[in-house]
Scaffold this motif. Structure first.
Motif, PDB file in Angstrom:
ATOM      1  N   SER A 190      -6.710   0.295   3.410  1.00 48.64           N
ATOM      2  CA  SER A 190      -5.265   0.220   3.222  1.00 48.64           C
ATOM      3  C   SER A 190      -4.894  -0.808   2.161  1.00 48.64           C
ATOM      4  CB  SER A 190      -4.577  -0.091   4.553  1.00 48.64           C
ATOM      5  OG  SER A 190      -4.808  -1.428   4.913  1.00 48.64           O
ATOM      6  N   SER A 208       9.065   0.716   2.407  1.00 46.61           N
ATOM      7  CA  SER A 208      10.115   0.967   1.423  1.00 46.61           C
ATOM      8  C   SER A 208      11.305   1.714   2.035  1.00 46.61           C
ATOM      9  CB  SER A 208       9.561   1.796   0.268  1.00 46.61           C
ATOM     10  OG  SER A 208       9.235   3.087   0.737  1.00 46.61           O
ATOM     11  N   ARG A 255      -6.176   6.486   1.969  1.00 50.33           N
ATOM     12  CA  ARG A 255      -5.490   5.200   1.918  1.00 50.33           C
ATOM     13  C   ARG A 255      -4.245   5.206   2.811  1.00 50.33           C
ATOM     14  NH1 ARG A 255      -2.698   1.988  -2.173  1.00 50.33           N
ATOM     15  NH2 ARG A 255      -2.095   3.911  -3.181  1.00 50.33           N
ATOM     16  N   THR A 267      -3.539   3.205   6.353  1.00 49.29           N
ATOM     17  CA  THR A 267      -2.372   2.352   6.525  1.00 49.29           C
ATOM     18  C   THR A 267      -1.582   2.764   7.767  1.00 49.29           C
ATOM     19  OG1 THR A 267      -2.325   2.322   4.116  1.00 49.29           O
ATOM     20  CG2 THR A 267      -0.477   1.317   5.242  1.00 49.29           C
ATOM     21  N   ASN A 276      -4.875  -3.478  -3.861  1.00 48.28           N
ATOM     22  CA  ASN A 276      -3.665  -2.735  -4.187  1.00 48.28           C
ATOM     23  C   ASN A 276      -2.863  -2.554  -2.911  1.00 48.28           C
ATOM     24  OD1 ASN A 276      -1.775  -0.738  -4.744  1.00 48.28           O
ATOM     25  ND2 ASN A 276      -3.102   0.273  -6.225  1.00 48.28           N
ATOM     26  N   VAL A 277      -1.668  -3.178  -2.890  1.00 49.80           N
ATOM     27  CA  VAL A 277      -0.897  -3.137  -1.648  1.00 49.80           C
ATOM     28  C   VAL A 277       0.201  -2.070  -1.690  1.00 49.80           C
ATOM     29  CG1 VAL A 277      -1.343  -5.503  -0.974  1.00 49.80           C
ATOM     30  CG2 VAL A 277       0.588  -5.001  -2.477  1.00 49.80           C
ATOM     31  N   SER A 278       0.095  -1.128  -2.637  1.00 51.78           N
ATOM     32  CA  SER A 278       1.184  -0.155  -2.799  1.00 51.78           C
ATOM     33  C   SER A 278       1.364   0.707  -1.549  1.00 51.78           C
ATOM     34  CB  SER A 278       0.939   0.716  -4.021  1.00 51.78           C
ATOM     35  OG  SER A 278      -0.227   1.491  -3.828  1.00 51.78           O
ATOM     36  N   ALA A 279       0.256   0.958  -0.810  1.00 47.30           N
ATOM     37  CA  ALA A 279       0.389   1.749   0.418  1.00 47.30           C
ATOM     38  C   ALA A 279       1.303   1.033   1.404  1.00 47.30           C
ATOM     39  CB  ALA A 279      -0.979   1.974   1.044  1.00 47.30           C
ATOM     40  N   TRP A 280       1.139  -0.280   1.511  1.00 48.78           N
ATOM     41  CA  TRP A 280       1.972  -1.055   2.437  1.00 48.78           C
ATOM     42  C   TRP A 280       3.405  -1.150   1.946  1.00 48.78           C
ATOM     43  CZ3 TRP A 280       0.779  -1.964   7.256  1.00 48.78           C
ATOM     44  CH2 TRP A 280      -0.567  -1.926   7.628  1.00 48.78           C
ATOM     45  N   SER A 281       3.587  -1.311   0.617  1.00 52.35           N
ATOM     46  CA  SER A 281       4.966  -1.397   0.135  1.00 52.35           C
ATOM     47  C   SER A 281       5.665  -0.053   0.298  1.00 52.35           C
ATOM     48  CB  SER A 281       5.028  -1.902  -1.317  1.00 52.35           C
ATOM     49  OG  SER A 281       4.199  -1.114  -2.128  1.00 52.35           O
ATOM     50  N   TYR A 282       4.906   1.050   0.158  1.00 56.91           N
ATOM     51  CA  TYR A 282       5.504   2.365   0.409  1.00 56.91           C
ATOM     52  C   TYR A 282       5.911   2.489   1.881  1.00 56.91           C
ATOM     53  CZ  TYR A 282       5.952   7.395   1.108  1.00 56.91           C
ATOM     54  OH  TYR A 282       6.413   8.634   1.460  1.00 56.91           O
ATOM     55  N   THR A 319      -7.934   0.051  -3.485  1.00 56.98           N
ATOM     56  CA  THR A 319      -8.079   1.411  -4.015  1.00 56.98           C
ATOM     57  C   THR A 319      -9.330   1.465  -4.885  1.00 56.98           C
ATOM     58  OG1 THR A 319      -6.664   0.814  -5.849  1.00 56.98           O
ATOM     59  CG2 THR A 319      -5.651   2.052  -4.034  1.00 56.98           C
TER      60      THR A 319
END
Lengths: 268, 288
Positions: A30, A55, A232, A236, A46-52, A33
């Protein structure tokens, strides 16, 4: 068995790894990447999964709310149904007891989704499909036996003489329940409530059949990520699910234990 | 009079709920599977005939049975071993004892996710095989998830059901633990005799019941075959779901006929296990 200390230690290590490895992998996937062949682990942070996830687009908040409201409402209703039922089954003998037992525990053997498929038309007529109330009602069936079983066991070990003694000492019906029965039943209630919450949290098919996809719970938004192979997002959401489940269980356990401890200090 | 009706009164709310939501649901399902949607419809068995004359249904039945049987057998054996380990960890390694409860708390689909990660062709195991020099390309790794054998499904069930069986057996073993061993040793029994004569007969009824619960569950569960299965052969509950949601009334009735067939099989199995368990208990005079 496992005579030498060395093989015992190895076995324990193996078990630790087998249980904890999935969670470590999920955390890794999570937050990182770039899992290109043949790297064993994903490479870039890469924390984009968590920010998504946070969001507001992922429908996470709605799903958590739905999961919690449905699980707690179904459990509360079932507790009210199961308490008197467990009392009757454990402390009384009566004609037809075996049949009643078989009926109440039947959803453990005959899959409840079969009944829900049959009931769907009626629920449509009652305007209960695609509503949270309808899904909550549908969750009553699979969760009920899990709540009833530990309560049944607790009531079996509750000696009726304790209540008789309390009555002799002048305790009212309510006082007897509150001071004598309830403290003894607490571990059973605790176990039953937790099981019921867990079973409700993990329902997928019944939620889909009655909620029609309009009522999104955590499993409903998690499933597409597993089928599409999105590792990913899958990781998460799995962590989110695990975190929500475990924290609810800890809170329930903590509250009930506090209550239990407090009750023990009451002079009887 | 009040005393006699009291248990029924206490049971009334629970029975009402189960009756309305479960028994009536099954009843309506039965009538819909027989083609009866309103009072003017005529009852017929055409859907059951159509369903079970289709070879597709039979291959799904075989597939489902195989998954349930192999999952139950594997987790039955592994769970028995794990329960002995639990007994030892309970005094020696409380941390591991706690950790072993974790799989009980998590739903099957979390396990399914992990099996995908581990076993897919470019997954963790394939990469280890590459590092060890067994394969040079992901395509050489065997297909273990979404495979025709249902291996991914079976592995997920083993992950989840082994601890379940172990935790069902643990309280029984805990009660046998010390007192009975001392008594057996005093009467001159060795470890092996103690296991065969005392532990196994006491554990067996609980083991059998747990295995049955696992079988009934894996036979009728939808989630894991849905996530990790293939389009042919499909597990029975998945087939039923696809028919049910196809939007076609004929197929809807077929779906109900299939679901009720599943329910019938698990119901019969449940009945036999109950009878068997009862016979074992009365024969050996074992009450727990």
């Amino acid at each position: 068995m496992f005579k030498s200390h060395k093989s015992w230690a190895l076995l324990q290590l193996f078990l630790f790894i087998i249980i904890l490895f999935p969670f470590i992998m999920m955390l890794l996937f999570s937050f990182f990447t770039g899992w290109s062949w043949p790297h064993l682990f994903p490479q870039t942070l890469n924390v984009s999964a968590w920010s998504y996830l946070f969001s507001g687009n992922a429908g996470v908040q709605e799903a958590i709310t739905n999961s919690l409201v449905i699980a707690f409402s179904a459990t509360a209703v079932n507790l009210l149904l199961a308490l008197p039922a467990a009392h009757a089954l454990a402390q009384h003998t009566f004609a037809g007891k075996k049949i009643v037992e078989a009926l109440l525990f039947a959803p453990l053997i005959i899959p409840p989704f079969v009944a829900m498929m049959g009931l769907q038309i009626t629920l449509i007529q009652w305007n209960l499909t695609d509503t949270r109330l309808g899904v909550t009602i549908a969750h009553l069936v699979p969760t009920f036996p899990y709540l009833l079983r530990p309560l049944y066991t607790s009531f079996t070990t509750l000696a009726s003489e304790w209540n008789a003694q309390a009555r002799l000492l002048g305790a009212s019906r309510l006082q007897r329940f509150w001071y004598v029965s309830l403290p003894h039943l607490m571990p059973g209630i605790l176990a039953g409530v937790m099981l019921s919450l867990l079973v409700s949290f993990s329902q997928y098919l019944i939620t889909l059949l009655i909620g029609g996809g309009a009522i999104k719970t955590l499993p409903l938004i998690l499933f597409p990520y597993i089928t599409s192979g999105d590792l990913r997002m899958g990781a998460t959401f799995s962590i989110l699910f695990t975190a929500v489940t475990l924290s609810i269980l800890f809170i329930v356990e903590w509250c009930l234990k506090r209550f239990y401890k407090h009750r023990h200090t009451v002079p009887m | 009079m009040w005393q006699n009706s009291k248990p029924y009164l206490f049971l009334l709310p629970a029975i009402t709920m189960i009756f309305v939501l479960f028994v009536m649901g099954l009843g309506e399902g039965i009538s819909q599977s027989l083609g009866v949607y309103s009072s003017t419809d005529k009852l017929h068995f055409a859907y059951y005939v159509q369903l079970w004359s289709d070879p597709n249904t039979w291959s799904s039945l075989k597939f489902t049975f195989k998954i349930a049987f192999l999952s139950t057998l594997s987790s039955g054996i592994l769970g028995l071993i794990l329960s002995v380990v639990l007994l030892r960890t309970s005094d020696q390694t409380p941390l591991l004892f706690k950790t072993l409860q974790l799989p009980l708390l998590l739903p099957h689909f979390i396990g399914a996710y992990f099996i995908v990660l581990l076993c897919m062709q470019s997954g963790f195991l394939a990469r280890i095989a590459y590092l060890l020099g067994f394969i040079s390309d992901p395509s050489q790794f065997p297909i273990l998830v979404n495979d025709h054998w249902g291996l991914g499904i079976i592995l997920t069930y083993i992950w989840k059901e082994t601890p379940f069986i172990a935790w069902m057996l643990y309280p029984v073993l805990k009660r046998i633990q010390n007192t009975w061993w001392d008594a057996a040793r005093l009467s001159g029994a060795n470890r092996f005799q103690y296991m065969r004569e005392i532990v196994l007969p006491l554990v067996f009824p609980t083991w059998l019941t747990s295995c049955f619960i696992v079988f009934a569950f894996t036979f009728s569960a939808f989630e894991i075959p849905y996530l990790l299965g293939v389009s042919y052969p499909q597990a029975l509950p998945v087939l039923s779901y696809e028919l049910f949601t196809s939007g076609d009334w004929e197929k809807r009735s077929l779906a109900l006929a299939l679901s009720l067939s599943i329910a019938f099989i698990t119901g019969i199995l449940g009945f036999f296990t109950y009878i068997l368990g009862k016979r074992i208990r009365t024969q050996k005079g074992v009450g727990w």
